[in-house]
Design a protein around this motif. Structure first.
Motif, PDB file in Angstrom:
ATOM      1  N   ASP A  69      -8.270  77.795 -77.613  1.00 50.94           N
ATOM      2  CA  ASP A  69      -7.831  79.187 -77.600  1.00 50.94           C
ATOM      3  C   ASP A  69      -8.933  80.177 -77.235  1.00 50.94           C
ATOM      4  O   ASP A  69      -8.673  81.159 -76.539  1.00 50.94           O
ATOM      5  CB  ASP A  69      -7.265  79.580 -78.969  1.00 50.94           C
ATOM      6  CG  ASP A  69      -5.999  78.821 -79.309  1.00 50.94           C
ATOM      7  OD1 ASP A  69      -5.410  78.207 -78.402  1.00 50.94           O
ATOM      8  OD2 ASP A  69      -5.603  78.844 -80.487  1.00 50.94           O
ATOM      9  N   VAL A  70     -10.138  79.945 -77.703  1.00 48.16           N
ATOM     10  CA  VAL A  70     -11.219  80.917 -77.494  1.00 48.16           C
ATOM     11  C   VAL A  70     -11.480  81.169 -76.004  1.00 48.16           C
ATOM     12  O   VAL A  70     -11.524  82.329 -75.585  1.00 48.16           O
ATOM     13  CB  VAL A  70     -12.504  80.505 -78.246  1.00 48.16           C
ATOM     14  CG1 VAL A  70     -13.686  81.367 -77.830  1.00 48.16           C
ATOM     15  CG2 VAL A  70     -12.280  80.600 -79.752  1.00 48.16           C
ATOM     16  N   PRO A  71     -11.616  80.144 -75.151  1.00 46.45           N
ATOM     17  CA  PRO A  71     -11.842  80.433 -73.729  1.00 46.45           C
ATOM     18  C   PRO A  71     -10.634  81.086 -73.041  1.00 46.45           C
ATOM     19  O   PRO A  71     -10.797  81.828 -72.083  1.00 46.45           O
ATOM     20  CB  PRO A  71     -12.108  79.060 -73.111  1.00 46.45           C
ATOM     21  CG  PRO A  71     -12.522  78.203 -74.233  1.00 46.45           C
ATOM     22  CD  PRO A  71     -11.790  78.725 -75.436  1.00 46.45           C
ATOM     23  N   GLU A  72      -9.446  80.825 -73.527  1.00 43.74           N
ATOM     24  CA  GLU A  72      -8.240  81.393 -72.904  1.00 43.74           C
ATOM     25  C   GLU A  72      -7.998  82.842 -73.324  1.00 43.74           C
ATOM     26  O   GLU A  72      -7.342  83.591 -72.600  1.00 43.74           O
ATOM     27  CB  GLU A  72      -7.032  80.538 -73.254  1.00 43.74           C
ATOM     28  CG  GLU A  72      -7.076  79.168 -72.607  1.00 43.74           C
ATOM     29  CD  GLU A  72      -5.945  78.265 -73.055  1.00 43.74           C
ATOM     30  OE1 GLU A  72      -4.988  78.763 -73.668  1.00 43.74           O
ATOM     31  OE2 GLU A  72      -6.032  77.054 -72.784  1.00 43.74           O
ATOM     32  N   ASN A  73      -8.523  83.251 -74.479  1.00 47.35           N
ATOM     33  CA  ASN A  73      -8.298  84.597 -74.980  1.00 47.35           C
ATOM     34  C   ASN A  73      -9.536  85.110 -75.716  1.00 47.35           C
ATOM     35  O   ASN A  73      -9.490  85.356 -76.920  1.00 47.35           O
ATOM     36  CB  ASN A  73      -7.066  84.617 -75.898  1.00 47.35           C
ATOM     37  CG  ASN A  73      -6.666  86.015 -76.272  1.00 47.35           C
ATOM     38  OD1 ASN A  73      -6.967  86.970 -75.573  1.00 47.35           O
ATOM     39  ND2 ASN A  73      -6.005  86.157 -77.405  1.00 47.35           N
ATOM     40  N   PRO A  74     -10.664  85.284 -75.004  1.00 46.79           N
ATOM     41  CA  PRO A  74     -11.890  85.729 -75.666  1.00 46.79           C
ATOM     42  C   PRO A  74     -11.733  87.135 -76.238  1.00 46.79           C
ATOM     43  O   PRO A  74     -11.119  88.002 -75.611  1.00 46.79           O
ATOM     44  CB  PRO A  74     -12.935  85.690 -74.558  1.00 46.79           C
ATOM     45  CG  PRO A  74     -12.179  85.701 -73.285  1.00 46.79           C
ATOM     46  CD  PRO A  74     -10.832  85.118 -73.569  1.00 46.79           C
TER      47      PRO A  74
END
Length: 62
Positions: free
Chosen positions: A40-45
């Motif tokens: 999730d972190v790389p897709e929605n920083p």
């Protein structure tokens, strides 16, 4: 109760981190900048620092 193991994996390669870990903790200047599921972190920083890291790791430059 289930016994488990934990591992600390340190890398500057976000592609490898995303492939190997379930959770990620990004640090800047010794402090946690952002954390969450590795997918999730790389897709929605959420922070500017994470956005710059993701751009550097995943953006294709022609």
């Amino acid at each position: 109760m289930r016994a488990g193991a934990g591992y600390l994996f340190i890398s500057h390669d976000l592609k490898v981190v995303r492939a190997l870990r379930r959770r990620v903790c990004l640090r800047q200047h010794g402090k946690v900048d952002e954390q969450g599921p590795a997918r999730d972190v790389p897709e929605n920083p959420q922070t500017e620092y994470t956005k710059r890291l993701v751009k550097a790791a995943f953006e294709i430059v022609a």
